[in-house]
Design a protein around this motif. Structure first.
Motif, PDB file in Angstrom:
ATOM      1  N   TYR B  39      44.109 -16.659  26.436  1.00  0.00           N
ATOM      2  CA  TYR B  39      43.549 -17.474  25.371  1.00  0.00           C
ATOM      3  C   TYR B  39      44.142 -18.881  25.456  1.00  0.00           C
ATOM      4  CZ  TYR B  39      41.965 -12.988  23.650  1.00  0.00           C
ATOM      5  OH  TYR B  39      41.370 -11.759  23.550  1.00  0.00           O
ATOM      6  N   PRO B  40      43.429 -19.873  24.962  1.00  0.00           N
ATOM      7  CA  PRO B  40      43.920 -21.256  25.080  1.00  0.00           C
ATOM      8  C   PRO B  40      45.350 -21.409  24.576  1.00  0.00           C
ATOM      9  CG  PRO B  40      41.665 -21.230  24.256  1.00  0.00           C
ATOM     10  CD  PRO B  40      42.112 -19.810  24.304  1.00  0.00           C
ATOM     11  N   GLY B  41      46.211 -21.915  25.438  1.00  0.00           N
ATOM     12  CA  GLY B  41      47.597 -22.167  25.068  1.00  0.00           C
ATOM     13  C   GLY B  41      48.489 -20.949  25.031  1.00  0.00           C
ATOM     14  N   GLN B  42      47.966 -19.813  25.442  1.00  0.00           N
ATOM     15  CA  GLN B  42      48.770 -18.586  25.383  1.00  0.00           C
ATOM     16  C   GLN B  42      49.005 -18.021  26.782  1.00  0.00           C
ATOM     17  OE1 GLN B  42      47.665 -15.660  22.486  1.00  0.00           O
ATOM     18  NE2 GLN B  42      46.859 -17.182  21.057  1.00  0.00           N
ATOM     19  N   HIS B  43      49.868 -16.996  26.847  1.00  0.00           N
ATOM     20  CA  HIS B  43      50.181 -16.392  28.131  1.00  0.00           C
ATOM     21  C   HIS B  43      49.165 -15.312  28.491  1.00  0.00           C
ATOM     22  CE1 HIS B  43      52.261 -13.937  25.081  1.00  0.00           C
ATOM     23  NE2 HIS B  43      51.967 -12.925  25.861  1.00  0.00           N
ATOM     24  N   LEU B  44      49.199 -14.893  29.731  1.00  0.00           N
ATOM     25  CA  LEU B  44      48.321 -13.836  30.205  1.00  0.00           C
ATOM     26  C   LEU B  44      48.599 -12.532  29.463  1.00  0.00           C
ATOM     27  CD1 LEU B  44      48.533 -14.429  34.050  1.00  0.00           C
ATOM     28  CD2 LEU B  44      46.423 -14.439  32.719  1.00  0.00           C
ATOM     29  N   GLN B  45      47.527 -11.893  29.033  1.00  0.00           N
ATOM     30  CA  GLN B  45      47.661 -10.606  28.348  1.00  0.00           C
ATOM     31  C   GLN B  45      46.773  -9.577  29.039  1.00  0.00           C
ATOM     32  OE1 GLN B  45      46.967 -10.913  24.058  1.00  0.00           O
ATOM     33  NE2 GLN B  45      47.449 -13.093  24.188  1.00  0.00           N
ATOM     34  N   LEU B  46      47.257  -8.353  29.103  1.00  0.00           N
ATOM     35  CA  LEU B  46      46.499  -7.291  29.745  1.00  0.00           C
ATOM     36  C   LEU B  46      45.376  -6.815  28.823  1.00  0.00           C
ATOM     37  CD1 LEU B  46      46.335  -5.367  32.196  1.00  0.00           C
ATOM     38  CD2 LEU B  46      47.768  -3.788  30.890  1.00  0.00           C
ATOM     39  N   LEU B  47      44.137  -6.819  29.340  1.00  0.00           N
ATOM     40  CA  LEU B  47      42.987  -6.294  28.596  1.00  0.00           C
ATOM     41  C   LEU B  47      42.825  -4.799  28.864  1.00  0.00           C
ATOM     42  CD1 LEU B  47      39.901  -8.669  28.919  1.00  0.00           C
ATOM     43  CD2 LEU B  47      41.020  -7.914  26.805  1.00  0.00           C
ATOM     44  N   LEU B  48      42.864  -4.440  30.123  1.00  0.00           N
ATOM     45  CA  LEU B  48      42.700  -3.044  30.515  1.00  0.00           C
ATOM     46  C   LEU B  48      43.121  -2.876  31.964  1.00  0.00           C
ATOM     47  CD1 LEU B  48      39.940  -3.286  32.336  1.00  0.00           C
ATOM     48  CD2 LEU B  48      38.820  -3.150  30.130  1.00  0.00           C
ATOM     49  N   LYS B  49      43.299  -1.605  32.350  1.00  0.00           N
ATOM     50  CA  LYS B  49      43.715  -1.309  33.719  1.00  0.00           C
ATOM     51  C   LYS B  49      43.129   0.018  34.164  1.00  0.00           C
ATOM     52  CE  LYS B  49      48.069   0.658  32.051  1.00  0.00           C
ATOM     53  NZ  LYS B  49      49.549   0.500  32.003  1.00  0.00           N
ATOM     54  N   TYR B  50      42.943   0.129  35.468  1.00  0.00           N
ATOM     55  CA  TYR B  50      42.484   1.373  36.070  1.00  0.00           C
ATOM     56  C   TYR B  50      43.472   1.782  37.145  1.00  0.00           C
ATOM     57  CZ  TYR B  50      40.057   4.695  38.986  1.00  0.00           C
ATOM     58  OH  TYR B  50      39.756   5.814  39.707  1.00  0.00           O
ATOM     59  N   PHE B  51      43.939   3.051  37.035  1.00  0.00           N
ATOM     60  CA  PHE B  51      44.804   3.595  38.078  1.00  0.00           C
ATOM     61  C   PHE B  51      44.131   4.771  38.763  1.00  0.00           C
ATOM     62  CE2 PHE B  51      47.699   0.572  37.296  1.00  0.00           C
ATOM     63  CZ  PHE B  51      48.786   0.800  36.472  1.00  0.00           C
ATOM     64  N   SER B  52      43.556   5.666  37.977  1.00  0.00           N
ATOM     65  CA  SER B  52      42.878   6.834  38.537  1.00  0.00           C
ATOM     66  C   SER B  52      42.093   7.492  37.408  1.00  0.00           C
ATOM     67  CB  SER B  52      43.884   7.824  39.131  1.00  0.00           C
ATOM     68  OG  SER B  52      44.738   8.328  38.129  1.00  0.00           O
ATOM     69  N   GLY B  53      41.309   8.527  37.756  1.00  0.00           N
ATOM     70  CA  GLY B  53      40.592   9.278  36.741  1.00  0.00           C
ATOM     71  C   GLY B  53      39.250   8.667  36.405  1.00  0.00           C
ATOM     72  N   ASP B  54      38.893   8.719  35.133  1.00  0.00           N
ATOM     73  CA  ASP B  54      37.593   8.236  34.663  1.00  0.00           C
ATOM     74  C   ASP B  54      37.398   6.787  35.075  1.00  0.00           C
ATOM     75  OD1 ASP B  54      35.913   8.433  31.405  1.00  0.00           O
ATOM     76  OD2 ASP B  54      35.290   7.515  33.296  1.00  0.00           O
ATOM     77  N   PRO B  55      36.329   6.506  35.849  1.00  0.00           N
ATOM     78  CA  PRO B  55      36.135   5.127  36.320  1.00  0.00           C
ATOM     79  C   PRO B  55      35.713   4.158  35.222  1.00  0.00           C
ATOM     80  CG  PRO B  55      34.308   6.529  36.993  1.00  0.00           C
ATOM     81  CD  PRO B  55      35.327   7.430  36.396  1.00  0.00           C
ATOM     82  N   LEU B  56      35.337   4.669  34.064  1.00  0.00           N
ATOM     83  CA  LEU B  56      35.002   3.791  32.946  1.00  0.00           C
ATOM     84  C   LEU B  56      36.245   3.675  32.066  1.00  0.00           C
ATOM     85  CD1 LEU B  56      32.795   2.132  31.577  1.00  0.00           C
ATOM     86  CD2 LEU B  56      32.187   4.177  30.258  1.00  0.00           C
ATOM     87  N   VAL B  57      36.788   2.480  32.029  1.00  0.00           N
ATOM     88  CA  VAL B  57      38.054   2.244  31.344  1.00  0.00           C
ATOM     89  C   VAL B  57      37.801   1.431  30.088  1.00  0.00           C
ATOM     90  CG1 VAL B  57      40.338   1.217  31.553  1.00  0.00           C
ATOM     91  CG2 VAL B  57      39.243   2.219  33.559  1.00  0.00           C
ATOM     92  N   LYS B  58      38.369   1.876  28.999  1.00  0.00           N
ATOM     93  CA  LYS B  58      38.242   1.118  27.749  1.00  0.00           C
ATOM     94  C   LYS B  58      39.553   0.381  27.481  1.00  0.00           C
ATOM     95  CE  LYS B  58      34.662   4.002  25.749  1.00  0.00           C
ATOM     96  NZ  LYS B  58      33.623   3.030  26.147  1.00  0.00           N
ATOM     97  N   GLY B  59      39.415  -0.875  27.064  1.00  0.00           N
ATOM     98  CA  GLY B  59      40.591  -1.673  26.786  1.00  0.00           C
ATOM     99  C   GLY B  59      40.632  -2.117  25.337  1.00  0.00           C
TER     100      GLY B  59
END
Lengths: 115, 112
Positions: B39-59
């Protein structure tokens, strides 16, 4: 602290000046990464530490760039004889583990402007 | 070498429109995939990640992403964007090097 802390937030350096950028990772995080983010670009990998060992420095753009983490916690990125092309945001990230499951937590970055 | 490509550099949407941001990576082995937001003026934040399993990932914040291995893709979606989603979005991958490699980013501007 709760997050990754970087200082200073902003640094203006005259061309040719040496600078030192500091990163305080999350306590207990063994992995520490430095990235360079130029304006309008994604972060580019610079270097990676696991505890005090620098395992990968393949992204450092020149021998003017040097990073250390002597006690396995705080890290310093030093840039000697700064050039205008060094102007960027320098990001630090820490992680419990380097890849699977650890996740990276990023600091707010240091914006370096070389004039 | 691993690389990440984001198709859209700048996206402008009206509030309530649906969002899809493209991401392709080049690495044939096992990967971990991420979407970060700045976001403007802010640091990187994790929205979502995929490692394994269900290919549809909710964040967080209603975002989701689908991993399609055959297409080397990990597109980000949101059914209805809000003005507060205005930010820069980065797709990233970790392959066998253990390094997080980022795409060039997509700037999303949501008009109120």
């Amino acid at each position: 602290g709760a997050g990754v802390s970087q200082s200073p937030r902003y640094k203006v350096a005259k061309r040719g000046q040496d600078v030192a950028l500091r990163c305080d990772p999350i306590s207990g995080h063994v992995s520490l990464f430095w990235y360079q983010q130029a304006l309008g670009q994604g972060p580019e990998f610079l270097t990676y530490f696991q505890n005090e060992a620098q395992l990968d420095k393949s992204g450092l753009p020149s021998d003017r760039f040097f990073a250390e983490r002597p006690e396995g916690s705080v890290s310093t990125l030093k840039i000697q004889r700064t050039q205008q092309e060094d102007s960027a945001v320098y990001l630090c990230a820490s992680s419990l583990a380097p890849d699977r499951g650890g996740g990276y937590t990023f600091g707010s970055g240091t914006r370096l402007t070389v004039v | 070498a691993q690389s990440v490509s984001q198709h859209n550099h700048h996206v402008i949407l009206s509030e309530a429109a649906s969002l899809e941001l493209g991401c392709n990576y080049s690495y044939g082995g096992t990967v971990n995939l991420f979407w970060y937001v700045q976001y403007p003026g802010q640091h990187l934040q994790l929205l979502l990640k995929y490692f394994s399993g269900d290919p549809l990932v909710k964040g967080i914040k209603g975002f989701e992403a689908e991993f399609i291995k055959s297409k080397f893709s990990f597109n980000l979606r949101k059914p209805s964007v809000q003005w507060s989603d205005t930010a820069e979005y980065f797709c990233a991958v970790i392959g066998n090097t253990g390094k997080l490699i980022f795409g060039q980013g997509t700037t999303l501007q949501v008009k109120p």
